[in-house]
Design a protein around this motif. Sequence first.
Motif, PDB file in Angstrom:
ATOM      1  N   GLY A   1       0.801  -1.204   0.000  1.00 48.98           N
ATOM      2  CA  GLY A   1       0.000   0.000   0.000  1.00 48.98           C
ATOM      3  C   GLY A   1       0.838   1.260   0.000  1.00 48.98           C
ATOM      4  N   ILE A   2       0.154   2.371  -0.206  1.00 49.77           N
ATOM      5  CA  ILE A   2       0.795   3.690  -0.259  1.00 49.77           C
ATOM      6  C   ILE A   2      -0.097   4.688   0.480  1.00 49.77           C
ATOM      7  CG2 ILE A   2       1.662   5.529  -1.757  1.00 49.77           C
ATOM      8  CD1 ILE A   2       1.675   3.432  -4.031  1.00 49.77           C
ATOM      9  N   MET A   3       0.523   5.522   1.318  1.00 54.36           N
ATOM     10  CA  MET A   3      -0.176   6.588   2.030  1.00 54.36           C
ATOM     11  C   MET A   3       0.146   7.920   1.350  1.00 54.36           C
ATOM     12  SD  MET A   3      -2.109   7.273   4.756  1.00 54.36           S
ATOM     13  CE  MET A   3      -1.792   6.008   5.991  1.00 54.36           C
ATOM     14  N   TYR A   4      -0.909   8.684   1.072  1.00 51.09           N
ATOM     15  CA  TYR A   4      -0.765  10.022   0.497  1.00 51.09           C
ATOM     16  C   TYR A   4      -1.325  11.039   1.477  1.00 51.09           C
ATOM     17  CZ  TYR A   4      -0.109   7.623  -3.969  1.00 51.09           C
ATOM     18  OH  TYR A   4       0.344   6.815  -4.977  1.00 51.09           O
ATOM     19  N   ARG A   5      -0.684  12.203   1.579  1.00 53.28           N
ATOM     20  CA  ARG A   5      -1.232  13.310   2.355  1.00 53.28           C
ATOM     21  C   ARG A   5      -2.065  14.146   1.398  1.00 53.28           C
ATOM     22  NH1 ARG A   5      -1.265  15.356   6.894  1.00 53.28           N
ATOM     23  NH2 ARG A   5       0.505  14.265   7.765  1.00 53.28           N
ATOM     24  N   CYS A   6      -3.252  14.516   1.850  1.00 53.41           N
ATOM     25  CA  CYS A   6      -4.168  15.355   1.068  1.00 53.41           C
ATOM     26  C   CYS A   6      -4.663  16.449   1.998  1.00 53.41           C
ATOM     27  CB  CYS A   6      -5.346  14.536   0.549  1.00 53.41           C
ATOM     28  SG  CYS A   6      -4.882  13.120  -0.442  1.00 53.41           S
ATOM     29  N   GLY A   7      -4.048  17.616   1.945  1.00 51.92           N
ATOM     30  CA  GLY A   7      -4.423  18.684   2.868  1.00 51.92           C
ATOM     31  C   GLY A   7      -4.181  18.231   4.296  1.00 51.92           C
ATOM     32  N   ALA A   8      -5.197  18.353   5.157  1.00 48.40           N
ATOM     33  CA  ALA A   8      -5.073  17.925   6.547  1.00 48.40           C
ATOM     34  C   ALA A   8      -5.357  16.431   6.713  1.00 48.40           C
ATOM     35  CB  ALA A   8      -6.041  18.720   7.422  1.00 48.40           C
ATOM     36  N   GLY A   9      -5.817  15.781   5.656  1.00 46.34           N
ATOM     37  CA  GLY A   9      -6.157  14.362   5.733  1.00 46.34           C
ATOM     38  C   GLY A   9      -5.156  13.496   5.002  1.00 46.34           C
ATOM     39  N   LYS A  10      -5.498  12.223   4.924  1.00 49.18           N
ATOM     40  CA  LYS A  10      -4.646  11.262   4.236  1.00 49.18           C
ATOM     41  C   LYS A  10      -5.521  10.314   3.432  1.00 49.18           C
ATOM     42  CE  LYS A  10      -1.129  11.254   7.838  1.00 49.18           C
ATOM     43  NZ  LYS A  10      -0.391  10.426   8.806  1.00 49.18           N
ATOM     44  N   LEU A  11      -4.903   9.695   2.440  1.00 56.22           N
ATOM     45  CA  LEU A  11      -5.566   8.692   1.627  1.00 56.22           C
ATOM     46  C   LEU A  11      -4.623   7.497   1.549  1.00 56.22           C
ATOM     47  CD1 LEU A  11      -7.754   9.076  -1.339  1.00 56.22           C
ATOM     48  CD2 LEU A  11      -5.717   7.710  -1.714  1.00 56.22           C
ATOM     49  N   PHE A  12      -5.131   6.313   1.919  1.00 53.92           N
ATOM     50  CA  PHE A  12      -4.321   5.096   1.897  1.00 53.92           C
ATOM     51  C   PHE A  12      -4.863   4.149   0.847  1.00 53.92           C
ATOM     52  CE2 PHE A  12      -3.292   0.785   3.614  1.00 53.92           C
ATOM     53  CZ  PHE A  12      -1.921   0.875   3.468  1.00 53.92           C
ATOM     54  N   LEU A  13      -4.009   3.753  -0.099  1.00 52.73           N
ATOM     55  CA  LEU A  13      -4.352   2.750  -1.107  1.00 52.73           C
ATOM     56  C   LEU A  13      -3.720   1.435  -0.691  1.00 52.73           C
ATOM     57  CD1 LEU A  13      -3.535   4.729  -4.362  1.00 52.73           C
ATOM     58  CD2 LEU A  13      -5.789   4.179  -3.481  1.00 52.73           C
ATOM     59  N   TYR A  14      -4.488   0.371  -0.736  1.00 53.60           N
ATOM     60  CA  TYR A  14      -3.946  -0.916  -0.324  1.00 53.60           C
ATOM     61  C   TYR A  14      -4.462  -2.033  -1.226  1.00 53.60           C
ATOM     62  CZ  TYR A  14      -8.464  -2.060   1.693  1.00 53.60           C
ATOM     63  OH  TYR A  14      -9.799  -2.330   1.850  1.00 53.60           O
ATOM     64  N   GLN A  15      -3.659  -3.055  -1.386  1.00 54.52           N
ATOM     65  CA  GLN A  15      -3.993  -4.232  -2.193  1.00 54.52           C
ATOM     66  C   GLN A  15      -5.161  -4.974  -1.556  1.00 54.52           C
ATOM     67  OE1 GLN A  15      -1.875  -5.208  -4.912  1.00 54.52           O
ATOM     68  NE2 GLN A  15      -3.414  -6.708  -5.469  1.00 54.52           N
ATOM     69  N   SER A  16      -6.189  -5.259  -2.374  1.00 54.97           N
ATOM     70  CA  SER A  16      -7.346  -5.988  -1.852  1.00 54.97           C
ATOM     71  C   SER A  16      -8.099  -6.679  -2.981  1.00 54.97           C
ATOM     72  CB  SER A  16      -8.305  -5.034  -1.135  1.00 54.97           C
ATOM     73  OG  SER A  16      -9.501  -5.700  -0.779  1.00 54.97           O
ATOM     74  N   GLU A  17      -8.603  -7.840  -2.695  1.00 56.98           N
ATOM     75  CA  GLU A  17      -9.440  -8.557  -3.665  1.00 56.98           C
ATOM     76  C   GLU A  17     -10.822  -7.913  -3.793  1.00 56.98           C
ATOM     77  OE1 GLU A  17     -11.368 -12.346  -1.929  1.00 56.98           O
ATOM     78  OE2 GLU A  17      -9.527 -12.045  -0.735  1.00 56.98           O
ATOM     79  N   PHE A  18     -11.175  -6.989  -2.917  1.00 58.14           N
ATOM     80  CA  PHE A  18     -12.482  -6.338  -2.939  1.00 58.14           C
ATOM     81  C   PHE A  18     -12.460  -4.980  -3.648  1.00 58.14           C
ATOM     82  CE2 PHE A  18     -12.416  -9.072   0.841  1.00 58.14           C
ATOM     83  CZ  PHE A  18     -13.396  -9.964   0.441  1.00 58.14           C
TER      84      PHE A  18
END
Length: 127
Positions: free
Chosen positions: A38-55
Amino acid sequence: MLSERTPIATLPTADVARARTFYENALGLTPQEEAPNGIMYRCGAGKLFLYQSEFAGTNKATAVTFMVSDEEFDGEVDALRAKGVNFQTFDYEGMQWKDDVMVSDGMRAVWFSDPDGNILNVGTGAM
């Protein structure tokens, strides 16, 4: 209390490398931290995490919203279009569309999908 915490948007992907290309090239995000799947991105004051998933891609509703000012909206939409992002429209009471942009009660918004089908939104106004 949780009401005082900034949440992290968490999105599944079937292919981390493909998602990374989209989020970094089309959306302009910069990785903050990397995990094995997975990869964590900062977006302003928040964050977005992308992760490997079968769903990945199973959610058929808006997963992440990026709020921008009314003054910034046109520039953000133009930048996304220039990167090849295609906007989606749909029927919903009270929404009107002009050039794939929803205009309703002083708000404007666009919806689009990432390569896995996760639905993202850029909008103005209070939510």
